[in-house]
Design a protein around this motif. Sequence first.
Motif, PDB file in Angstrom:
ATOM      1  N   LEU A 130      -3.081   4.554  16.196  1.00  0.00           N
ATOM      2  CA  LEU A 130      -2.711   4.086  17.530  1.00  0.00           C
ATOM      3  C   LEU A 130      -1.280   3.529  17.570  1.00  0.00           C
ATOM      4  CD1 LEU A 130      -3.872   3.563  20.390  1.00  0.00           C
ATOM      5  CD2 LEU A 130      -4.450   1.266  19.590  1.00  0.00           C
ATOM      6  N   THR A 131      -1.056   2.412  16.852  1.00  0.00           N
ATOM      7  CA  THR A 131       0.264   1.778  16.919  1.00  0.00           C
ATOM      8  C   THR A 131       1.352   2.708  16.386  1.00  0.00           C
ATOM      9  OG1 THR A 131      -0.839  -0.329  16.554  1.00  0.00           O
ATOM     10  CG2 THR A 131       1.551  -0.301  16.332  1.00  0.00           C
ATOM     11  N   GLY A 132       1.073   3.316  15.225  1.00  0.00           N
ATOM     12  CA  GLY A 132       2.067   4.194  14.607  1.00  0.00           C
ATOM     13  C   GLY A 132       2.521   5.312  15.549  1.00  0.00           C
ATOM     14  N   PRO A 133       1.582   6.137  16.011  1.00  0.00           N
ATOM     15  CA  PRO A 133       1.978   7.227  16.909  1.00  0.00           C
ATOM     16  C   PRO A 133       2.685   6.735  18.179  1.00  0.00           C
ATOM     17  CG  PRO A 133      -0.253   7.580  16.105  1.00  0.00           C
ATOM     18  CD  PRO A 133       0.172   6.227  15.615  1.00  0.00           C
ATOM     19  N   LEU A 134       2.261   5.572  18.676  1.00  0.00           N
ATOM     20  CA  LEU A 134       2.891   5.025  19.883  1.00  0.00           C
ATOM     21  C   LEU A 134       4.351   4.675  19.606  1.00  0.00           C
ATOM     22  CD1 LEU A 134       1.926   4.087  22.805  1.00  0.00           C
ATOM     23  CD2 LEU A 134       2.030   1.787  21.840  1.00  0.00           C
ATOM     24  N   PHE A 146      10.756  -1.537  11.297  1.00  0.00           N
ATOM     25  CA  PHE A 146      10.049  -2.746  10.882  1.00  0.00           C
ATOM     26  C   PHE A 146       8.546  -2.499  10.694  1.00  0.00           C
ATOM     27  CE2 PHE A 146       7.744  -6.707  11.892  1.00  0.00           C
ATOM     28  CZ  PHE A 146       8.262  -7.534  10.894  1.00  0.00           C
ATOM     29  N   PHE A 147       7.942  -1.840  11.682  1.00  0.00           N
ATOM     30  CA  PHE A 147       6.473  -1.803  11.681  1.00  0.00           C
ATOM     31  C   PHE A 147       5.856  -0.667  10.845  1.00  0.00           C
ATOM     32  CE2 PHE A 147       7.229  -4.282  15.602  1.00  0.00           C
ATOM     33  CZ  PHE A 147       6.399  -5.358  15.343  1.00  0.00           C
ATOM     34  N   LEU A 148       6.454   0.510  10.909  1.00  0.00           N
ATOM     35  CA  LEU A 148       5.776   1.652  10.282  1.00  0.00           C
ATOM     36  C   LEU A 148       5.527   1.458   8.786  1.00  0.00           C
ATOM     37  CD1 LEU A 148       7.397   4.657  12.218  1.00  0.00           C
ATOM     38  CD2 LEU A 148       5.242   3.456  12.665  1.00  0.00           C
ATOM     39  N   PRO A 149       6.549   0.997   8.015  1.00  0.00           N
ATOM     40  CA  PRO A 149       6.292   0.816   6.572  1.00  0.00           C
ATOM     41  C   PRO A 149       5.199  -0.220   6.305  1.00  0.00           C
ATOM     42  CG  PRO A 149       8.652   0.743   7.051  1.00  0.00           C
ATOM     43  CD  PRO A 149       7.946   0.699   8.371  1.00  0.00           C
ATOM     44  N   LYS A 150       5.102  -1.213   7.175  1.00  0.00           N
ATOM     45  CA  LYS A 150       4.105  -2.264   6.940  1.00  0.00           C
ATOM     46  C   LYS A 150       2.690  -1.782   7.269  1.00  0.00           C
ATOM     47  CE  LYS A 150       7.095  -6.293   7.308  1.00  0.00           C
ATOM     48  NZ  LYS A 150       8.406  -5.589   7.145  1.00  0.00           N
ATOM     49  N   ILE A 151       2.591  -0.787   8.099  1.00  0.00           N
ATOM     50  CA  ILE A 151       1.269  -0.171   8.318  1.00  0.00           C
ATOM     51  C   ILE A 151       0.863   0.598   7.065  1.00  0.00           C
ATOM     52  CG2 ILE A 151      -0.007   1.588   9.621  1.00  0.00           C
ATOM     53  CD1 ILE A 151       1.754   0.824  12.073  1.00  0.00           C
ATOM     54  N   LEU A 152       1.807   1.386   6.556  1.00  0.00           N
ATOM     55  CA  LEU A 152       1.494   2.207   5.388  1.00  0.00           C
ATOM     56  C   LEU A 152       1.179   1.354   4.162  1.00  0.00           C
ATOM     57  CD1 LEU A 152       4.138   5.060   5.766  1.00  0.00           C
ATOM     58  CD2 LEU A 152       1.701   5.137   6.293  1.00  0.00           C
ATOM     59  N   PRO A 155      -2.326  11.022   8.215  1.00  0.00           N
ATOM     60  CA  PRO A 155      -2.276  12.486   8.236  1.00  0.00           C
ATOM     61  C   PRO A 155      -1.308  13.082   9.262  1.00  0.00           C
ATOM     62  CG  PRO A 155      -4.371  11.671   9.137  1.00  0.00           C
ATOM     63  CD  PRO A 155      -3.667  10.489   8.532  1.00  0.00           C
ATOM     64  N   VAL A 156      -1.166  12.430  10.399  1.00  0.00           N
ATOM     65  CA  VAL A 156      -0.461  13.096  11.498  1.00  0.00           C
ATOM     66  C   VAL A 156       0.996  12.672  11.645  1.00  0.00           C
ATOM     67  CG1 VAL A 156      -0.531  13.535  13.980  1.00  0.00           C
ATOM     68  CG2 VAL A 156      -2.644  13.403  12.706  1.00  0.00           C
ATOM     69  N   TRP A 157       1.334  11.473  11.211  1.00  0.00           N
ATOM     70  CA  TRP A 157       2.734  11.053  11.357  1.00  0.00           C
ATOM     71  C   TRP A 157       3.661  12.084  10.707  1.00  0.00           C
ATOM     72  CZ3 TRP A 157       3.324   5.201   9.665  1.00  0.00           C
ATOM     73  CH2 TRP A 157       2.410   4.416  10.392  1.00  0.00           C
ATOM     74  N   PRO A 158       4.815  12.262  11.289  1.00  0.00           N
ATOM     75  CA  PRO A 158       5.799  13.145  10.653  1.00  0.00           C
ATOM     76  C   PRO A 158       6.152  12.627   9.255  1.00  0.00           C
ATOM     77  CG  PRO A 158       6.471  12.619  12.896  1.00  0.00           C
ATOM     78  CD  PRO A 158       5.299  11.744  12.582  1.00  0.00           C
ATOM     79  N   GLN A 159       6.556  13.533   8.381  1.00  0.00           N
ATOM     80  CA  GLN A 159       6.834  13.127   7.002  1.00  0.00           C
ATOM     81  C   GLN A 159       8.004  12.155   6.915  1.00  0.00           C
ATOM     82  OE1 GLN A 159       6.888  16.506   4.356  1.00  0.00           O
ATOM     83  NE2 GLN A 159       4.743  16.971   4.798  1.00  0.00           N
ATOM     84  N   GLU A 160       8.948  12.242   7.848  1.00  0.00           N
ATOM     85  CA  GLU A 160      10.088  11.319   7.790  1.00  0.00           C
ATOM     86  C   GLU A 160       9.654   9.867   7.971  1.00  0.00           C
ATOM     87  OE1 GLU A 160      11.279  12.993  12.090  1.00  0.00           O
ATOM     88  OE2 GLU A 160      12.599  11.374  11.410  1.00  0.00           O
ATOM     89  N   TYR A 161       8.472   9.667   8.526  1.00  0.00           N
ATOM     90  CA  TYR A 161       7.960   8.293   8.676  1.00  0.00           C
ATOM     91  C   TYR A 161       6.906   7.964   7.627  1.00  0.00           C
ATOM     92  CZ  TYR A 161      10.258   8.617  13.208  1.00  0.00           C
ATOM     93  OH  TYR A 161      11.186   8.780  14.199  1.00  0.00           O
ATOM     94  N   GLY A 162       6.733   8.831   6.675  1.00  0.00           N
ATOM     95  CA  GLY A 162       5.778   8.548   5.610  1.00  0.00           C
ATOM     96  C   GLY A 162       4.405   9.148   5.828  1.00  0.00           C
ATOM     97  N   GLY A 163       4.277   9.995   6.834  1.00  0.00           N
ATOM     98  CA  GLY A 163       2.993  10.652   7.066  1.00  0.00           C
ATOM     99  C   GLY A 163       2.939  11.995   6.362  1.00  0.00           C
ATOM    100  N   MET A 164       1.808  12.678   6.530  1.00  0.00           N
ATOM    101  CA  MET A 164       1.675  14.007   5.940  1.00  0.00           C
ATOM    102  C   MET A 164       2.209  15.084   6.879  1.00  0.00           C
ATOM    103  SD  MET A 164      -2.204  13.770   4.413  1.00  0.00           S
ATOM    104  CE  MET A 164      -2.147  15.157   3.268  1.00  0.00           C
TER     105      MET A 164
END
Lengths: 387, 374
Positions: A97-101, A113-119, A59-68
């Motif tokens: 936690l990891t994503g926002p950090l 590397f990491f953000l898409p693999k979380i999603l 919900p909170v990640w910016p949209q450019e990273y795949g969040g809402m």
Amino acid sequence: MAQQQDWNALSDEEFRAIFAEWVDANCPAELRFMRKQRPLFDEVSVWYHRLAEKGWLSPVWPQEYGGMGLDAGKHIVYVEEWARLGCPRIPDHGIGLTGPLLIQYGTQAQKDFFLPKILSGEHVWCQGYSEPNAGSDLASLRTSAVADGDGFIVNGQKIWTTLAHCANWILLLVRTSNDGKKRQNGITVMLVDMTTPGVTVRPIPNLRLEADFCEVFFDNVYVPSENVVGEVDQGWALAKAVLGHERIFLGAPSRPAYALRRLERLARDRGAFSDAGFVSRYARLRLDLFDLGSAFERFARVLRAGGTLGPDVSVLKIFSSELYQRITEETLSVAGEEARYWDDLPTGEGDVDAMNLYLDSRAPAIFGGSNEIQREVLAKGVLGLPR
Amino acid sequence: MNGLILDDPDGTLEMLRDSVVGFSARHAGPDVFRARRDNGGDLDREVWSAMAEAGWLGLLLPEDKGGAGLGIAEQAVLSEALGRALLTEPLAQLSIFSSVLLSHCSGGECARLAEGLIAGTALVSPAWQGRDGAAAPVSARKVGEEFSLSGEMRHVSAPTSATDFIVLAEADGKQMLVSLPVSAEGLRIETAPTLDGTRLGRLSLADVKVKEDALLAIGSEVDVAMDAAVTTTRLALAAEMAGIATAAIERTVAYAKERVQFGKAIGSFQVVQHRLVDMWGEAEFASAAVVNAVETLSEGQNNASRLAILAAKARAGEAAVNITRRAIHLHGAMGFTDACDIGLFMKRAVALNATLGQPEELRLQFVALEGVAA
């Protein structure tokens, strides 16, 4: 991935309606109002992937990273509807936690590397903070990382690591030096692949005989330098900074609200409402919940107006967790002779997980900074009392 | 401490707060409290006139009755500020309760009372309760052009200082509100001191004659008026008690930082700190509950506002009483003296908490209204 829109441009009520309608249609019925507070990844992966496909996992990640890209006010709506509809908690350390950090402090390579693999659910994260001798006093942590060529060698032990046994990556706080005058110096944040040789996970059965949390052992575990987040020795500030407006959710009324509905159900079925003593005790609990809603709103409003939370928000966590306990204690009282059974209690309106809630309610007063730590925060940070 | 956080687009609320701070510099609440108590008074006329001059009386009266036509938010902020400053004149009864009743009345006598109430020249006290606090109308009988009233009223504010009473009466199953001058023949007034340094009265009416034009309202309009008066006054009392709670914790924190024992400020001891934190938390919840009630009522009087007000009065009452009682303890032996103001806060809190329903009773009303048991 679905197209996002500017959710923050909608009114809270418009967003609530859109979000709730889709969630209600897509969250599987068998996952609603689960007995388990922390289901394993595999138990809820269907829901996880549906959210990911819709683009609503984060919900909170910016949209450019795949969040809402929700602001705090819309995030509150998201969490409220999630709770109201009884959706299960998903393993969310990557999202929360990891994503926002990484978004805030990570390198471009780390983000890519990491953000898409979380999603996608490929990486399931856990949080490696607490140690056997570093709980409330987290800064005394001793798990060590010693520089070695292109990386570090990690040795030590973490504990109370929630869902470590279904995670494949761990966000680790380690000690990289002991030179600083303050113990908070010399702590580093690392991203560690749990399939690396030397990592051992041992689940710890809790009071509910479920294994929500684990011990994680590190025996000469190699971590490449590119997996350090931020500067070496400067990790404490990062670890602290990540929890921003989310601190409000530690004091959300949802847990006690759920428990109170179960108490009401049991009380109606067992005839407790004809007992004046019960009604009096019930009324106090009901009003405590009502007023928790008013107090929560007071802080939510600060966030909606674009403000930031002060240390005073801790008052919600204390009140909410203690209310949750008092409700579950009253539920056992209403259960009477039945208050020794492990299984849920049947009623005409459905089962009541009296014992499950009673045991579960011990936890929130301890985690996320015990209530005594919260009182310390308030004493110093709000009342300005001396050391 | 935050106190009531309400939307204040044009700064009216801030002005009201400031005006109370300025006022209490001229009329220190604790001093007025002690003086009034020691004189056996029920109201300080000088302070009351000053309150009228400040424009605080009849705040809720509509403009067509000469009032400021302000809303419940303004009244709540004023009441909170009075609580903080420990200004203990019976504003809740003589200004708020009476104003709401008069808002639902009409006619020449109503206009006269409203005008006098605002100016501070008429002290209009509502008389409607029996011993248990419930409405207990005196019996009225029509005799020619007059009504004859007989019966007894309890818990009447400012019984000696009042110039007029608004009496709840009943004739042939119909309720009515009647204006009764203090000088009426057959009216006997006994008074008794209260914990908060004022006096309450017991009115005995034996065949008291009032003229027909003293009738302010009759029938269903009376039910509406009484209901609105009780509800609104409860909210104002809640705000006042939230103010008391906030002031008491502020003073106690300040004292704990100052008072040294064992070579350290007592506020540095963890056991004291955690008690102070819990007290502060109660005050915050009280303020939040009052804000919720103010906002819910601003949207209209309905079931939701009823619930919110019951909750606010219960929460603020319990908070004010609990906090002030523990505050006395944290002040040590000083707290047990009459010279220390903290005890006055406790006394005022207990008295207001006992007015128009204690927390237990309000909570039971709340759950009955919600109907969860069914």
